[in-house]
Enzyme design. Structure first.
Site, mmCIF file in Angstrom:
data_model
loop_
_atom_site.group_PDB
_atom_site.id
_atom_site.type_symbol
_atom_site.label_atom_id
_atom_site.label_comp_id
_atom_site.label_asym_id
_atom_site.label_seq_id
_atom_site.Cartn_x
_atom_site.Cartn_y
_atom_site.Cartn_z
ATOM 1 C CG HIS A 38 43.907 44.277 33.380
ATOM 2 N ND1 HIS A 38 44.469 43.723 34.525
ATOM 3 C CD2 HIS A 38 44.934 44.452 32.513
ATOM 4 C CE1 HIS A 38 45.774 43.586 34.363
ATOM 5 N NE2 HIS A 38 46.088 44.017 33.145
ATOM 6 C CB CYS A 68 44.617 40.668 37.711
ATOM 7 S SG CYS A 68 44.890 42.455 37.788
ATOM 8 C CB CYS A 107 41.043 42.138 37.712
ATOM 9 S SG CYS A 107 41.476 42.595 36.016
ATOM 10 C CG HIS A 138 41.760 44.849 26.896
ATOM 11 N ND1 HIS A 138 41.053 45.276 27.998
ATOM 12 C CD2 HIS A 138 40.873 44.773 25.880
ATOM 13 C CE1 HIS A 138 39.783 45.442 27.669
ATOM 14 N NE2 HIS A 138 39.643 45.153 26.386
HETATM 15 P P1 5GP Z 1 36.747 44.803 25.372
HETATM 16 O O1 5GP Z 1 35.361 44.600 24.849
HETATM 17 O O2 5GP Z 1 36.763 45.088 26.867
HETATM 18 O O3 5GP Z 1 37.561 45.785 24.590
HETATM 19 O O4 5GP Z 1 37.497 43.431 25.119
HETATM 20 C C1 5GP Z 1 37.489 42.363 25.989
HETATM 21 C C2 5GP Z 1 37.914 41.154 25.176
HETATM 22 O O5 5GP Z 1 38.260 40.124 26.075
HETATM 23 C C3 5GP Z 1 36.806 40.610 24.272
HETATM 24 O O6 5GP Z 1 37.245 40.636 22.916
HETATM 25 C C4 5GP Z 1 36.595 39.182 24.788
HETATM 26 O O7 5GP Z 1 36.339 38.243 23.756
HETATM 27 C C5 5GP Z 1 37.886 38.887 25.518
HETATM 28 N N1 5GP Z 1 37.759 37.971 26.625
HETATM 29 C C6 5GP Z 1 36.803 38.001 27.590
HETATM 30 N N2 5GP Z 1 37.006 37.011 28.481
HETATM 31 C C7 5GP Z 1 38.118 36.342 28.065
HETATM 32 C C8 5GP Z 1 38.837 35.218 28.580
HETATM 33 O O8 5GP Z 1 38.492 34.625 29.605
HETATM 34 N N3 5GP Z 1 39.933 34.814 27.888
HETATM 35 C C9 5GP Z 1 40.345 35.441 26.733
HETATM 36 N N4 5GP Z 1 41.441 34.953 26.130
HETATM 37 N N5 5GP Z 1 39.700 36.516 26.233
HETATM 38 C C10 5GP Z 1 38.602 36.957 26.889
HETATM 39 ZN ZN ZN Z 2 43.516 43.584 36.361
#
Ligand code: 5GP
Ligand code: ZN
Length: 119
Positions: free
Chosen positions: A103, A12, A9, A105
Site C-alpha cells: 500500500h 488500509c 491490507c 507509503h
Molecule cells: P517498506 O519496507 O514496505 O518500504 O516499509 C514498510 C514499513 O512499515 C516498515 O518500515 C515497517 O516498520 C512498517 N510497518 C510494518 N507494519 C507496521 C505496523 O503495523 N504499524 C506501523 N506503524 N508500521 C508498520
Molecule cells: Zn491498502
C-alpha cells in the site's frame, strides 16, 4: 481512481482506524503515522487513505494524491522540527528496495545524520 480499500491490507486497516497507529498528520487524502520499527528519531509513514499498491501503480488521476503525500511530508517535517536540520523522503519500490507493504507509503526519516548512499 477507485475509492476503496483492499481486503487484508495492513495500511488500509491503519487508514480506516481498524488497526491502531500513532497518527501525526491527517487531511482529506492522506494520513501520517509513526513507523512501528523506526530507523531514525523521526520515522513517519505517509499513505493515501485509499488503496494504491505502490509507486509503479498510480494512474494519471492519482497525481493529486502523490502531491498530497509530499505536501504532508513537508508539514510533518516542520512539526517535528527537522525541516531545517534535514530529512529524507523514501519510496521503496519492489524486491531490491525491500518493499514489504504493498500500500503506497512515503517514508519520512530525520532527526539524525543519515548516511548516503543507503544500504
Ligand atoms: P517498506 O519496507 O514496505 O518500504 O516499509 C514498510 C514499513 O512499515 C516498515 O518500515 C515497517 O516498520 C512498517 N510497518 C510494518 N507494519 C507496521 C505496523 O503495523 N504499524 C506501523 N506503524 N508500521 C508498520
Ligand atoms: Zn491498502
Amino acid at each position: 481512481m477507485a475509492e476503496q480499500h483492499a481486503e487484508g491490507c495492513l495500511f488500509c486497516g491503519i487508514a480506516t482506524g481498524a488497526i491502531p497507529s500513532t497518527r501525526v498528520y491527517e487531511d482529506e487524502k492522506v494520513i501520517g503515522f509513526r513507523d512501528i520499527n523506526p530507523g531514525a528519531p523521526t520515522h513517519v509513514l505517509i499513505i493515501p487513505r485509499t488503496h494504491i499498491a505502490g509507486i509503479n501503480t498510480p494512474e494519471a488521476e492519482d497525481s493529486a494524491i502523490l502531491s498530497a503525500l509530499v505536501h504532508a511530508a513537508k508539514q510533518i517535517a516542520q512539526r517535528e522540527g527537522i525541516a531545517e536540520s534535514g530529512y529524507r523522503l523514501v519510496w521503496n519500490v519492489g524486491p531490491d528496495a525491500g518493499q514489504s507493504v504493498f500500500h503506497l507509503h512515503l517514508h519520512l526519516l530525520g532527526g539524525r545524520k543519515l548516511a548516503w548512499p543507503p544500504g
